[in-house]
Write a protein that holds these residues in place. Structure first.
Motif: not given
Lengths: 245, 245
Positions: A57-61, A76-80, A160-176
DNA sequence: CGTAGTGTTGAGATCGATCAAGCGCTGTGG
DNA sequence: CCACAGCGCTTGATCGATCTCAACACTACG
């Protein structure tokens, strides 16, 4: 028995099926999860390199300081994500890692990797592949930073951010939601906070993105991609060559 | 029977002892060596990712083109390097690779890596470690490019080169042959050939380096290191955690 | 002798850094 | 309720490092 699933496994199952034995092995190796309030250090440059961490959970740097006091944000590290790959080769860490917002990590000891390598070839292949992908993304980042102007670099950062977020949460869409401030953004893509602010203005004026407090809304992803010649490395991974067991 | 030694093994023995079974495995997997005259392509972006290559002789260059026609050099490869690590995760290559001067490669098929992972954990660990080291060096490069001025970037480039050459040939000392022209140098560290030329002048005027045709002579390595905050990643690798067999 | 590749040098243009001021928001303490 | 400090963001003015463009020197090579 979901409670006993390794959190590494649950994250990595996005990519490939692992044999039950691999999952069991990981569950055995994994240590208790650790909570990190915003701002808490995970480790510091020069610390003994003893753990890898899976972000739950969370973002790390991950960042390094420079002699002149400025800072370079490595990742920048995301969940997963797995934190610590780059330092696998060394006895000491080469970066600082800090929690950007409240997060949770699953540490597991580097010293037990030998068991993984001996007993879980399929999992090993996955780890190698993830490392390799991180590496390619780094190549892309370097390419953007060394040759592109400020708005293009920001476009790269956003994609880069949005595409990584979409891996873990495919419902991310165009807003994050993005807890990364402009100074830190600049430390990622080699700009000052001032240039980051101006680049945001440019992208907004083009109608490509919109900001709403800490949220980012992408209006024209195609234009962003073309601006920075973006290749999505998160889509197609080659797992065909993996050992079968 | 040195003739049957895998050239990967002979290069990797610099780092760690491998069991005889690993060596035999590699010798079996390895294909015939291939000669590359200067300028010959090894592969092109988008080609199917089928081989990794160990550099036996010569210098090779991995690069990507940018939309505006400029070029970004991802990596200069020397004898002992493995070409292709970053693309392990993908079905297609993400860079072009070309021979800078006359060289020789030992290809081996990506598809046989599964055997390595299943049967040779110690060798697998070494490959992971080498990849991880490449990755860290990339982090260092990005740090230099994104935050340092032109002469410091050139200093970084020089130190990275000489320290890598010293691995394979410890007699390298402070003088080495460098077939990389200034345009290509600039494509590595994100500068134009003009800025590279001027940066050389600066480093020479400081008395830190000297050029003699295609040779580089380092006169004050300490000063170079301080100029770019250089960390030698080639010295200390952690092989303690490796599986014993 | 002509051509191509490479490196050097100069002049001007440009992009992002730097410096500085101010705004809006939030949390804190009187 | 207000004063204040801190933080993040924005904006303008100026500066400077690097790019761009151009000319030229040198070498190798046919």
């Amino acid at each position: 028995m979901p409670d006993h699933d390794s959190c590494l496994v649950s994250k990595l199952s996005h990519y490939v099926d692992l044999p039950a034995s691999d999952k069991a092995l990981l569950a055995r190796l994994e240590e208790a999860t650790e909570e990190y309030p915003a701002g808490r250090k995970v480790y510091t440059t020069g610390d003994p390199m003893e753990h890898l961490y899976v972000v739950q959970v969370g973002w790390f740097c991950a960042y390094t300081g420079l002699a002149d006091g400025s800072r370079h944000v490595v990742r920048i590290h995301h969940p997963g994500d797995v934190i610590g790959f780059p330092d696998l080769a060394f006895r000491q860490t080469s970066v600082d890692v800090v929690a950007i917002d409240h997060g949770r990590l699953c540490p597991f000891e580097k010293s037990v990797l030998d068991v993984v390598l001996e007993e879980a070839p399929r999992l090993t292949a996955l780890l190698m592949t993830l490392m390799s992908r991180e590496y390619v993304i780094f190549i892309d980042t370097l390419r953007a930073i060394s040759r592109m102007n400020a708005p293009a670099r920001l476009a790269f950062f956003i994609l880069d951010l949005v595409n990584r977020l979409r891996i873990v949460n495919p419902r991310t869409g165009d807003r994050f939601y993005c807890p990364v401030n402009q100074t830190m953004t600049g430390d990622v893509i080699g700009l000052t906070n001032v240039s980051v602010s101006r680049s945001w203005k440019v992208l907004e004026a083009n109608g490509w993105v919109e900001r709403d407090d800490n949220a980012v809304i992408i209006h024209d992803e195609k234009a962003l991609r073309e601006a920075c010649d973006y290749a999505d490395r998160y889509k197609e991974m080659d797992v065909d060559w993996f050992p079968k067991r």
